[in-house]
Design an enzyme around this catalytic site. Structure first.
Site, PDB file in Angstrom:
ATOM      1  N   HIS A 140      19.465  98.051  65.555  1.00 32.38           N
ATOM      2  CA  HIS A 140      19.158  99.420  65.998  1.00 32.38           C
ATOM      3  C   HIS A 140      20.408 100.295  65.855  1.00 32.38           C
ATOM      4  CE1 HIS A 140      17.983 102.847  68.386  1.00 32.38           C
ATOM      5  NE2 HIS A 140      16.737 102.441  68.245  1.00 32.38           N
ATOM      6  N   GLU A 167      13.929 103.918  60.334  1.00 31.41           N
ATOM      7  CA  GLU A 167      14.213 104.792  61.469  1.00 31.41           C
ATOM      8  C   GLU A 167      15.427 105.667  61.144  1.00 31.41           C
ATOM      9  OE1 GLU A 167      13.432 104.219  65.860  1.00 31.41           O
ATOM     10  OE2 GLU A 167      15.423 103.375  65.620  1.00 31.41           O
TER      11      GLU A 167
HETATM   12  P1  PGA Z   1      12.708 107.739  70.031  1.00 32.92           P
HETATM   13  O1  PGA Z   1      13.529 106.395  69.794  1.00 32.92           O
HETATM   14  O2  PGA Z   1      11.250 107.414  69.864  1.00 32.92           O
HETATM   15  O3  PGA Z   1      13.042 108.135  71.443  1.00 32.92           O
HETATM   16  O4  PGA Z   1      13.165 108.722  69.029  1.00 32.92           O
HETATM   17  C1  PGA Z   1      13.148 105.489  68.828  1.00 32.92           C
HETATM   18  C2  PGA Z   1      14.193 104.405  68.733  1.00 32.92           C
HETATM   19  O5  PGA Z   1      15.393 104.739  68.799  1.00 32.92           O
HETATM   20  O6  PGA Z   1      13.864 103.245  68.575  1.00 32.92           O
END
Ligand code: PGA
Length: 259
Positions: A99, A173
């Protein structure tokens, strides 16, 4: 068609067992009501280490338990670390690795991510592997984002044998899209394009079969307002939900939207 996947990443937003209990008191009956009438997407709750067993005892049937990180060894002199075997021992089936918040705040490198991916997959955990560029690229330098994602993905999977990939989930992401950052989600069309690109990388690293069978989901400011538009895109197999997953009613709406 592949079953859609919705991963809740609670991060460090819920900070007591009382809050976890209050959450599940709302979520569980709502989830059970949804499950009566239709087949639901697979739902995984990635909760802080300290709440893993407690959350497990409260999760409704059909939801899986995940962690937000893991170490790469199974036993030994590693103060403060939690190993793949420890996670499995308390009923964890999934783990988020790589992450961007861990890369940024904890200095996690691509090499560390790679070791974690190896260790977790070898132990039979499903790995939810996050990649994504930091800065939103203009159309003119889209190539920079593609190169960055390619580099992260290639390094994370270095030396990982094909036979371990059954339980791999990739997450696109983009860091800029996370709610704590700019908080503006990517567009479903652009996210789908990047996810197609990631599948092409998988085809190059492995083969065409892996490229289609591997689940790839989108994360970054997903909420009940936009979840449907992401899962409707053909190459997107689901969503990773951060802040919107920390409110039980909102998260139930996300699940409903993804049906
Ligand atoms: P968010 O976070 O949905 O609050 O943007 C997603 C993540 O960081 O996994």
């Amino acid at each position: 068609m592949k079953q859609k996947l919705i991963v809740a990443n609670w991060k460090a937003y819920l900070t007591s067992q009382r809050e976890v209990k209050a959450y599940m008191r709302v979520f569980s009956p709502g989830y059970a009501r949804l499950a009566v009438s239709r087949a639901l997407p697979q739902v995984v709750f990635c909760v802080p280490y300290t709440y893993l067993p407690f959350a497990k005892s409260l999760l409704p049937r059909g939801c899986a338990l995940g962690a937000q990180d893991v170490f790469w060894e199974n036993r030994g002199p590693y103060t403060g670390e939690v190993t793949p075997q420890m996670l499995k021992d308390v009923g964890v089936t999934h783990v988020i690795i790589g992450h961007s918040e861990r890369r940024r705040h904890l200095g996690e490198t691509d090499e560390m991510v790679n070791k974690k991916v190896h260790a977790a997959l070898t132990e039979g955990l499903a790995v939810v592997l996050c990649v994504g560029e930091t800065v939103k690229a203009s159309e003119a330098d889209e190539k920079r984002s593609l190169d960055f994602v390619k580099m992260q993905l290639t390094k994370a999977l270095e030396g990982v044998p094909r036979k371990l990939l059954k339980r791999l989930v990739l997450v696109y992401e983009p860091v800029w899209a996370i709610s704590e950052n700019a908080g503006i989600p990517d567009t479903p069309v652009d996210a789908a394009r990047m996810i197609m690109f990631m599948r092409r990388i998988m085809a190059r690293l492995y083969d065409a079969k892996i490229a289609t069978s591997c689940r790839v989901i989108y994360g970054g400011s997903v909420s009940s307002q936009n979840a449907a538009s992401f899962v409707r895109e053909e190459p997107i197999d689901g969503v990773l939900v951060g802040s919107a997953s920390t409110n039980a009613r909102e998260f139930l709406k996300v699940i409903t939207e993804a049906l």
